[in-house]
Scaffold this motif. Structure first.
Motif, PDB file in Angstrom:
ATOM      1  N   THR A  97       0.852  -1.190   0.000  1.00 20.68           N
ATOM      2  CA  THR A  97       0.000   0.000   0.000  1.00 20.68           C
ATOM      3  C   THR A  97       0.883   1.234   0.000  1.00 20.68           C
ATOM      4  O   THR A  97       2.055   1.189   0.413  1.00 20.68           O
ATOM      5  N   GLN A  98       0.330   2.339  -0.421  1.00 21.94           N
ATOM      6  CA  GLN A  98       1.086   3.585  -0.413  1.00 21.94           C
ATOM      7  C   GLN A  98       1.438   3.980   1.024  1.00 21.94           C
ATOM      8  O   GLN A  98       2.516   4.517   1.270  1.00 21.94           O
ATOM      9  N   ALA A 103       5.686   4.804   5.017  1.00 27.95           N
ATOM     10  CA  ALA A 103       6.237   4.539   6.345  1.00 27.95           C
ATOM     11  C   ALA A 103       7.636   3.944   6.255  1.00 27.95           C
ATOM     12  O   ALA A 103       8.545   4.343   7.002  1.00 27.95           O
ATOM     13  N   ARG A 104       7.830   3.015   5.345  1.00 25.19           N
ATOM     14  CA  ARG A 104       9.148   2.388   5.201  1.00 25.19           C
ATOM     15  C   ARG A 104      10.190   3.380   4.709  1.00 25.19           C
ATOM     16  O   ARG A 104      11.327   3.388   5.179  1.00 25.19           O
ATOM     17  N   VAL A 105       9.832   4.196   3.735  1.00 22.91           N
ATOM     18  CA  VAL A 105      10.791   5.175   3.204  1.00 22.91           C
ATOM     19  C   VAL A 105      11.133   6.209   4.280  1.00 22.91           C
ATOM     20  O   VAL A 105      12.292   6.590   4.443  1.00 22.91           O
ATOM     21  N   GLN A 106      10.139   6.636   5.054  1.00 28.83           N
ATOM     22  CA  GLN A 106      10.399   7.599   6.131  1.00 28.83           C
ATOM     23  C   GLN A 106      11.292   7.009   7.216  1.00 28.83           C
ATOM     24  O   GLN A 106      12.053   7.728   7.859  1.00 28.83           O
ATOM     25  N   SER A 116      10.544  10.456   0.936  1.00 27.73           N
ATOM     26  CA  SER A 116       9.177   9.931   0.996  1.00 27.73           C
ATOM     27  C   SER A 116       8.194  10.789   0.200  1.00 27.73           C
ATOM     28  O   SER A 116       7.155  10.291  -0.231  1.00 27.73           O
ATOM     29  N   SER A 117       8.556  12.031  -0.057  1.00 26.66           N
ATOM     30  CA  SER A 117       7.672  12.906  -0.833  1.00 26.66           C
ATOM     31  C   SER A 117       7.481  12.409  -2.266  1.00 26.66           C
ATOM     32  O   SER A 117       6.539  12.824  -2.950  1.00 26.66           O
ATOM     33  N   LEU A 118       8.352  11.502  -2.727  1.00 28.66           N
ATOM     34  CA  LEU A 118       8.252  11.000  -4.100  1.00 28.66           C
ATOM     35  C   LEU A 118       7.542   9.647  -4.203  1.00 28.66           C
ATOM     36  O   LEU A 118       7.356   9.126  -5.303  1.00 28.66           O
ATOM     37  N   VAL A 119       7.132   9.085  -3.078  1.00 22.85           N
ATOM     38  CA  VAL A 119       6.477   7.772  -3.113  1.00 22.85           C
ATOM     39  C   VAL A 119       5.213   7.822  -3.968  1.00 22.85           C
ATOM     40  O   VAL A 119       4.966   6.928  -4.782  1.00 22.85           O
ATOM     41  N   ALA A 120       4.416   8.859  -3.819  1.00 20.73           N
ATOM     42  CA  ALA A 120       3.169   8.964  -4.599  1.00 20.73           C
ATOM     43  C   ALA A 120       3.459   8.957  -6.096  1.00 20.73           C
ATOM     44  O   ALA A 120       2.702   8.362  -6.876  1.00 20.73           O
ATOM     45  N   SER A 121       4.570   9.573  -6.514  1.00 22.10           N
ATOM     46  CA  SER A 121       4.901   9.603  -7.945  1.00 22.10           C
ATOM     47  C   SER A 121       5.233   8.202  -8.448  1.00 22.10           C
ATOM     48  O   SER A 121       4.974   7.875  -9.609  1.00 22.10           O
ATOM     49  N   GLN A 122       5.790   7.359  -7.589  1.00 20.90           N
ATOM     50  CA  GLN A 122       6.089   5.990  -7.997  1.00 20.90           C
ATOM     51  C   GLN A 122       4.799   5.196  -8.204  1.00 20.90           C
ATOM     52  O   GLN A 122       4.691   4.430  -9.151  1.00 20.90           O
ATOM     53  N   PHE A 123       3.837   5.387  -7.321  1.00 25.34           N
ATOM     54  CA  PHE A 123       2.553   4.709  -7.499  1.00 25.34           C
ATOM     55  C   PHE A 123       1.855   5.203  -8.766  1.00 25.34           C
ATOM     56  O   PHE A 123       1.216   4.416  -9.465  1.00 25.34           O
ATOM     57  N   GLN A 137       3.922 -12.143  -8.605  1.00 25.91           N
ATOM     58  CA  GLN A 137       3.321 -11.065  -7.818  1.00 25.91           C
ATOM     59  C   GLN A 137       3.240 -11.514  -6.363  1.00 25.91           C
ATOM     60  O   GLN A 137       2.658 -12.560  -6.069  1.00 25.91           O
ATOM     61  N   LEU A 138       3.841 -10.736  -5.450  1.00 26.71           N
ATOM     62  CA  LEU A 138       3.811 -11.065  -4.032  1.00 26.71           C
ATOM     63  C   LEU A 138       3.424  -9.846  -3.202  1.00 26.71           C
ATOM     64  O   LEU A 138       3.646  -8.710  -3.614  1.00 26.71           O
ATOM     65  N   ASP A 139       2.910 -10.108  -2.021  1.00 24.74           N
ATOM     66  CA  ASP A 139       2.533  -9.059  -1.066  1.00 24.74           C
ATOM     67  C   ASP A 139       3.786  -8.649  -0.304  1.00 24.74           C
ATOM     68  O   ASP A 139       4.322  -9.418   0.499  1.00 24.74           O
ATOM     69  N   GLY A 140       4.242  -7.435  -0.528  1.00 20.27           N
ATOM     70  CA  GLY A 140       5.459  -6.936   0.103  1.00 20.27           C
ATOM     71  C   GLY A 140       5.355  -6.739   1.603  1.00 20.27           C
ATOM     72  O   GLY A 140       6.359  -6.445   2.258  1.00 20.27           O
ATOM     73  N   ALA A 141       4.170  -6.906   2.167  1.00 24.87           N
ATOM     74  CA  ALA A 141       4.003  -6.776   3.617  1.00 24.87           C
ATOM     75  C   ALA A 141       4.352  -8.072   4.347  1.00 24.87           C
ATOM     76  O   ALA A 141       4.478  -8.085   5.570  1.00 24.87           O
TER      77      ALA A 141
END
Length: 165
Positions: A97-98, A103-106, A116-123, A137-141
């Motif tokens: 999830t975004q 949270a991980r990037v922060q 972390s301000s660029l995470v939204a641009s990646q999504f 495809q795997l769940d990264g959590a």
């Protein structure tokens, strides 16, 4: 592959260790201009990624016995460019999830150029690889050890042989 904070470097380390292959951190191959842009909170564009993707393709080819690369490869065209260098290249897409990615990037310790301000641009850039050949495809959590086991099982099912074994 996946957005910043999805866990791709962690998983790639685990898989490389388990298969006794070289780990390649894709971020280390960005040209200085890309690092500067990201550190200034400017999202990379397609043209910014061309040289980077080509460098990654050359790096992968330098390991004829195989290597494990952590790379965002967000668009189908980026994955195709990497596959031009390594035709049987497989991808593991870690979906998160975004909120988790943020949270991980922060939480990263200093020195990483990606804010972390660029995470939204990646999504916004991400093109879901479902339906492409050789993509898991795997769940990264999920815990990295579980992700590693699933990845290795999938690679085995594809007939992957590390270091000629």
């Amino acid at each position: 592959m996946g957005v910043a904070g999805c866990g791709k470097s962690t998983l790639a380390h685990h898989v490389a260790d388990a298969l006794k292959l070289t780990f390649i951190e894709g971020d280390q191959f960005h040209p200085p201009e890309n690092i500067q842009k990201m550190s200034q909170e400017i999202a990379l564009e397609d043209v910014d990624r061309e040289e980077w993707l080509d460098r990654l393709g050359v790096e992968l080819l330098s390991y004829p016995g195989g290597a494990v690369l952590a790379c965002s490869a967000l668009k189908r065209t980026y994955r195709a460019r990497l596959r031009q260098a390594v035709q049987q290249l497989s991808f593991v897409h870690l979906s998160v999830t975004q909120e988790l990615a943020n949270a991980r990037v922060q939480a990263r310790s200093g020195g990483h150029p990606f804010p972390s301000s660029l995470v939204a641009s990646q999504f916004a850039t991400l093109e879901d690889p479902r339906g492409e050949e050789r993509v898991l495809q795997l769940d990264g959590a999920i815990a990295p050890s579980v992700l590693c086991a699933k990845t290795i099982k999938w690679l085995d099912a594809q007939g992957f042989q590390s270091n000629g074994k």
